[in-house]
Design a protein around this motif. Sequence first.
Motif, PDB file in Angstrom:
ATOM      1  N   THR A 497       0.838  -1.202   0.000  1.00 30.41           N
ATOM      2  CA  THR A 497       0.000   0.000   0.000  1.00 30.41           C
ATOM      3  C   THR A 497       0.873   1.252   0.000  1.00 30.41           C
ATOM      4  OG1 THR A 497      -1.471  -1.271   1.416  1.00 30.41           O
ATOM      5  CG2 THR A 497      -1.994   1.056   1.142  1.00 30.41           C
ATOM      6  N   LEU A 498       1.912   1.220   0.834  1.00 31.02           N
ATOM      7  CA  LEU A 498       2.787   2.388   0.946  1.00 31.02           C
ATOM      8  C   LEU A 498       3.460   2.702  -0.392  1.00 31.02           C
ATOM      9  CD1 LEU A 498       3.759   4.331   3.259  1.00 31.02           C
ATOM     10  CD2 LEU A 498       5.875   3.014   3.232  1.00 31.02           C
ATOM     11  N   ILE A 499       3.911   1.656  -1.101  1.00 31.44           N
ATOM     12  CA  ILE A 499       4.573   1.876  -2.398  1.00 31.44           C
ATOM     13  C   ILE A 499       3.558   2.430  -3.406  1.00 31.44           C
ATOM     14  CG2 ILE A 499       5.833   0.785  -4.295  1.00 31.44           C
ATOM     15  CD1 ILE A 499       7.409   0.967  -1.627  1.00 31.44           C
ATOM     16  N   GLU A 500       2.334   1.870  -3.373  1.00 32.43           N
ATOM     17  CA  GLU A 500       1.284   2.394  -4.270  1.00 32.43           C
ATOM     18  C   GLU A 500       1.085   3.890  -4.020  1.00 32.43           C
ATOM     19  OE1 GLU A 500      -2.326   0.162  -3.735  1.00 32.43           O
ATOM     20  OE2 GLU A 500      -1.307  -1.690  -4.370  1.00 32.43           O
ATOM     21  N   LEU A 501       0.995   4.240  -2.725  1.00 32.46           N
ATOM     22  CA  LEU A 501       0.790   5.648  -2.382  1.00 32.46           C
ATOM     23  C   LEU A 501       2.005   6.490  -2.773  1.00 32.46           C
ATOM     24  CD1 LEU A 501      -0.848   5.210   1.138  1.00 32.46           C
ATOM     25  CD2 LEU A 501      -1.978   5.991  -0.949  1.00 32.46           C
ATOM     26  N   ALA A 502       3.201   5.914  -2.608  1.00 35.10           N
ATOM     27  CA  ALA A 502       4.427   6.648  -2.951  1.00 35.10           C
ATOM     28  C   ALA A 502       4.436   6.978  -4.440  1.00 35.10           C
ATOM     29  CB  ALA A 502       5.643   5.823  -2.566  1.00 35.10           C
ATOM     30  N   LEU A 503       4.004   6.000  -5.243  1.00 31.63           N
ATOM     31  CA  LEU A 503       4.015   6.219  -6.695  1.00 31.63           C
ATOM     32  C   LEU A 503       2.963   7.253  -7.119  1.00 31.63           C
ATOM     33  CD1 LEU A 503       4.659   2.563  -7.902  1.00 31.63           C
ATOM     34  CD2 LEU A 503       6.296   4.442  -7.724  1.00 31.63           C
ATOM     35  N   LEU A 504       2.011   7.495  -6.213  1.00 25.41           N
ATOM     36  CA  LEU A 504       1.013   8.549  -6.490  1.00 25.41           C
ATOM     37  C   LEU A 504       1.475   9.907  -5.959  1.00 25.41           C
ATOM     38  CD1 LEU A 504      -2.275   6.664  -5.513  1.00 25.41           C
ATOM     39  CD2 LEU A 504      -1.507   7.253  -7.823  1.00 25.41           C
ATOM     40  N   SER A 505       2.570   9.909  -5.202  1.00 23.88           N
ATOM     41  CA  SER A 505       3.025  11.173  -4.589  1.00 23.88           C
ATOM     42  C   SER A 505       4.342  11.648  -5.215  1.00 23.88           C
ATOM     43  CB  SER A 505       3.250  11.010  -3.090  1.00 23.88           C
ATOM     44  OG  SER A 505       2.280  10.195  -2.506  1.00 23.88           O
ATOM     45  N   LEU A 506       4.450  11.548  -6.544  1.00 26.57           N
ATOM     46  CA  LEU A 506       5.693  11.961  -7.187  1.00 26.57           C
ATOM     47  C   LEU A 506       5.671  13.449  -7.508  1.00 26.57           C
ATOM     48  CD1 LEU A 506       6.295   9.003  -9.680  1.00 26.57           C
ATOM     49  CD2 LEU A 506       7.128   9.303  -7.346  1.00 26.57           C
ATOM     50  N   ASP A 507       6.826  14.070  -7.382  1.00 27.76           N
ATOM     51  CA  ASP A 507       6.903  15.473  -7.785  1.00 27.76           C
ATOM     52  C   ASP A 507       7.314  15.556  -9.261  1.00 27.76           C
ATOM     53  OD1 ASP A 507       9.609  14.995  -7.913  1.00 27.76           O
ATOM     54  OD2 ASP A 507      10.102  16.153  -6.110  1.00 27.76           O
ATOM     55  N   ARG A 508       7.573  16.742  -9.743  1.00 30.41           N
ATOM     56  CA  ARG A 508       7.857  16.918 -11.166  1.00 30.41           C
ATOM     57  C   ARG A 508       9.138  16.200 -11.595  1.00 30.41           C
ATOM     58  NH1 ARG A 508       7.778  22.932 -12.373  1.00 30.41           N
ATOM     59  NH2 ARG A 508       6.347  23.055 -10.620  1.00 30.41           N
ATOM     60  N   ASP A 509      10.066  16.059 -10.652  1.00 30.59           N
ATOM     61  CA  ASP A 509      11.318  15.387 -10.989  1.00 30.59           C
ATOM     62  C   ASP A 509      11.247  13.871 -10.825  1.00 30.59           C
ATOM     63  OD1 ASP A 509      12.351  17.932 -11.339  1.00 30.59           O
ATOM     64  OD2 ASP A 509      12.916  18.080  -9.209  1.00 30.59           O
ATOM     65  N   GLY A 510      10.051  13.380 -10.542  1.00 33.68           N
ATOM     66  CA  GLY A 510       9.911  11.934 -10.407  1.00 33.68           C
ATOM     67  C   GLY A 510      10.411  11.407  -9.062  1.00 33.68           C
ATOM     68  N   ARG A 511      10.557  12.316  -8.090  1.00 37.98           N
ATOM     69  CA  ARG A 511      10.933  11.865  -6.758  1.00 37.98           C
ATOM     70  C   ARG A 511       9.711  11.904  -5.846  1.00 37.98           C
ATOM     71  NH1 ARG A 511      16.867  12.983  -5.018  1.00 37.98           N
ATOM     72  NH2 ARG A 511      15.836  12.713  -3.029  1.00 37.98           N
ATOM     73  N   ILE A 512       9.813  11.136  -4.739  1.00 39.84           N
ATOM     74  CA  ILE A 512       8.633  11.018  -3.871  1.00 39.84           C
ATOM     75  C   ILE A 512       8.542  12.211  -2.930  1.00 39.84           C
ATOM     76  CG2 ILE A 512       7.619   9.632  -2.020  1.00 39.84           C
ATOM     77  CD1 ILE A 512       9.080   7.235  -3.533  1.00 39.84           C
ATOM     78  N   GLU A 513       7.368  12.804  -2.853  1.00 44.23           N
ATOM     79  CA  GLU A 513       7.129  13.879  -1.888  1.00 44.23           C
ATOM     80  C   GLU A 513       6.760  13.244  -0.560  1.00 44.23           C
ATOM     81  OE1 GLU A 513       4.676  17.230  -2.560  1.00 44.23           O
ATOM     82  OE2 GLU A 513       5.037  17.175  -4.717  1.00 44.23           O
ATOM     83  N   ILE A 514       7.707  13.269   0.347  1.00 39.25           N
ATOM     84  CA  ILE A 514       7.545  12.462   1.564  1.00 39.25           C
ATOM     85  C   ILE A 514       6.431  12.977   2.464  1.00 39.25           C
ATOM     86  CG2 ILE A 514       8.715  11.690   3.660  1.00 39.25           C
ATOM     87  CD1 ILE A 514      11.247  11.746   1.722  1.00 39.25           C
ATOM     88  N   ARG A 515       6.346  14.278   2.604  1.00 37.68           N
ATOM     89  CA  ARG A 515       5.319  14.835   3.476  1.00 37.68           C
ATOM     90  C   ARG A 515       3.924  14.415   3.019  1.00 37.68           C
ATOM     91  NH1 ARG A 515       4.644  19.238   7.185  1.00 37.68           N
ATOM     92  NH2 ARG A 515       2.704  18.541   8.106  1.00 37.68           N
ATOM     93  N   SER A 516       3.679  14.503   1.708  1.00 45.33           N
ATOM     94  CA  SER A 516       2.326  14.159   1.250  1.00 45.33           C
ATOM     95  C   SER A 516       2.121  12.641   1.286  1.00 45.33           C
ATOM     96  CB  SER A 516       2.036  14.755  -0.122  1.00 45.33           C
ATOM     97  OG  SER A 516       2.602  13.967  -1.131  1.00 45.33           O
ATOM     98  N   LEU A 517       3.222  11.887   1.121  1.00 48.71           N
ATOM     99  CA  LEU A 517       3.103  10.424   1.257  1.00 48.71           C
ATOM    100  C   LEU A 517       2.711  10.071   2.693  1.00 48.71           C
ATOM    101  CD1 LEU A 517       3.470   7.447   0.537  1.00 48.71           C
ATOM    102  CD2 LEU A 517       5.915   7.714   0.955  1.00 48.71           C
ATOM    103  N   LEU A 518       3.378  10.687   3.664  1.00 51.18           N
ATOM    104  CA  LEU A 518       3.070  10.406   5.068  1.00 51.18           C
ATOM    105  C   LEU A 518       1.606  10.713   5.368  1.00 51.18           C
ATOM    106  CD1 LEU A 518       6.198  11.657   7.051  1.00 51.18           C
ATOM    107  CD2 LEU A 518       5.404   9.309   6.788  1.00 51.18           C
ATOM    108  N   ASP A 519       1.146  11.842   4.841  1.00 60.75           N
ATOM    109  CA  ASP A 519      -0.253  12.211   5.067  1.00 60.75           C
ATOM    110  C   ASP A 519      -1.212  11.146   4.556  1.00 60.75           C
ATOM    111  OD1 ASP A 519       0.379  14.506   6.302  1.00 60.75           O
ATOM    112  OD2 ASP A 519       0.232  15.752   4.506  1.00 60.75           O
ATOM    113  N   SER A 520      -0.985  10.717   3.312  1.00 53.96           N
ATOM    114  CA  SER A 520      -1.949   9.752   2.773  1.00 53.96           C
ATOM    115  C   SER A 520      -1.788   8.391   3.443  1.00 53.96           C
ATOM    116  CB  SER A 520      -1.855   9.652   1.255  1.00 53.96           C
ATOM    117  OG  SER A 520      -0.518   9.643   0.835  1.00 53.96           O
ATOM    118  N   ALA A 521      -0.566   8.079   3.910  1.00 53.99           N
ATOM    119  CA  ALA A 521      -0.361   6.785   4.576  1.00 53.99           C
ATOM    120  C   ALA A 521      -1.161   6.695   5.873  1.00 53.99           C
ATOM    121  CB  ALA A 521       1.119   6.576   4.859  1.00 53.99           C
ATOM    122  N   MET A 522      -1.389   7.849   6.550  1.00 53.00           N
ATOM    123  CA  MET A 522      -2.065   7.836   7.841  1.00 53.00           C
ATOM    124  C   MET A 522      -3.537   7.433   7.741  1.00 53.00           C
ATOM    125  SD  MET A 522       0.403   8.390   9.629  1.00 53.00           S
ATOM    126  CE  MET A 522       2.034   8.964   9.204  1.00 53.00           C
TER     127      MET A 522
END
Length: 611
Positions: A497-522
Amino acid sequence: MGRGLISDDVISQIRDRVDITEIVGHHVSLSRTGQNLKGLCPFHQEKSPSFTVSPSRQIFHCFGCGAGGNVFTFLTRITGASFPEVVRDLGRKVGIEVQESAAPGPQTAQAGRIEQVNRAAAAWFHANLQQEKFGEPARRYLLERGIHDETIARFQIGVAPAEWDGLMNALADQGIGSNDLAASGLAVARDQAADGQRKGSAGFYDRFRGRVMFPITDLRKRIVGFGGRTLGDGTPKYLNSPDTALFKKGLTLFALDQAREAITRTKSVVVVEGYFDAIALHQAGIGQTVATLGTALTSEHVQVLRRFASNVVLLFDPDAAGVRAALRGLDLFVNSGLGVKVVTLPAGEDPDTFVRKAGPGAFVALEERAPSLLDYALEYSLKEAESGSLEGRIRSVDEILRILQKSEHPIEREERIRVVAERLTISQSRLIERYPALLARQKKAPEGNVPQPAVSQTFKGSPEERDLVWCLLHGKLTSSDVRRLRPDMFSVPACQTLIELALLSLDRDGRIEIRSLLDSAMDDELCGALATELSLREDHFDDVAAHIKGCLERLDLKRAESVLRDLIAQLKHAEREGRWNDAQTLNVQVNELQKRKAGATTAGPISLVKE
Ligand SMILES: [Zn+2]
């Protein structure tokens, strides 16, 4: 977490304006260790802090019981309120209005209604006190007890008139009926048969009549119930609201909401037995005071106290009932990790009269000299024993030894056995003979009965999965690492689930936006606990890039092996059933995969789609 119909936008606005360390700090006494803050977990019993809060990530995690999440998760767990309630409360605090569009559940709706009714009743009681004629006897009484106007306002003290339907009539104008009042415990259904004459409001009457009224608030500042002290000689002297959907006496402590800050600051809490005692001590500047609500202390109370304090001062009346209460406390507090002292006031004084006469300094001095609960109980039993007959002395020895057994420290216990033997002129060996358990217990683990945490905190998947998720949550993955991530590489569902959410939280450079990933993970309990655990776990890799590459390769390989095993099983199955066309397709796939697996370390990721 059920978000109800509150928009994500509003939720994130509120979250951005609050600081989790401040919110948690109201409930847990925290101290800084490096980047994070640590304290005793409010969700399980522990003696050394494993509850961690990260100011930079705005999350918490307990490495003892596995609880973890963001500020909303924390508040829903600690207050028992629903997610929308917590969002609304926090929103009010930071000035963001939360539109209510979701229909609350029946229990929440009832509690909400009771709160409304209580608030209206408290306002009316309080207003009565200001009425010139109506409020005079109560004002005089409060004056006699030395309660200042400021304190009256702060605790919203009021008065219920000596009438059967005063409150009912007053609140009827506000659309609050006697059924609402009965549900709040403010009105009582009349026993029609026994009381035929009085008709009045459809068979109800006011519960509180001719009493000084103390609203009881919870930690969310909601008025959950009332306590009333009779103004005349009526009985009972003190009367409380009954338990309702909003009010549980065994869980509630009077003035805790007012005392919380002082308790967290001093790490100490004073527990008294009455409203006036609590209010008098607050007025005298001893702000860390709470009162039980006419019930004995419960283990739930102790749990609540543990959240905020490490030291407890019990202030009981030195009469027999007070001593019994203190002795009961012995069983509750043993192994709670709290230091407990008993303060006894000079004869004839109660906390209220004592601080008024002697001042708060005298109280602090008493507190400093106060014996521990164990020594207090011991001393009491010894006094009883000394004054008794020989027979009585022997009987009370058993009680004393039972108390001594509760001491966790063998050396302290030995020292006390020596004192007891001396005082009662019984030899130490005779005492031990009588209670062999005293020594036997020494051999056992002293913390054998500390409850185990309910949830295990250990990560369930492989080390590669753990390290990869750790690197992801610590911002170590490059965009090309991220491109190689696939949920099905992971065996733990929360990781997937976390990886699925991470792949939905990419920024323009294709890196993971951690803050928004943490939010959706909660939003997912398991995923949230995984994210907070690995976010706050301290780890170190010498060559992070190489480690990530290695983890990705091993997970790819494992995944390929499992796909291969699966295909071979399917192939055998197809052959057994004579499905030759299927078998042929499967055979091609198996061969292809075996070829690629052979060159897997040099080739890129294996992206085989199982069909
Ligand atoms: Zn915990």
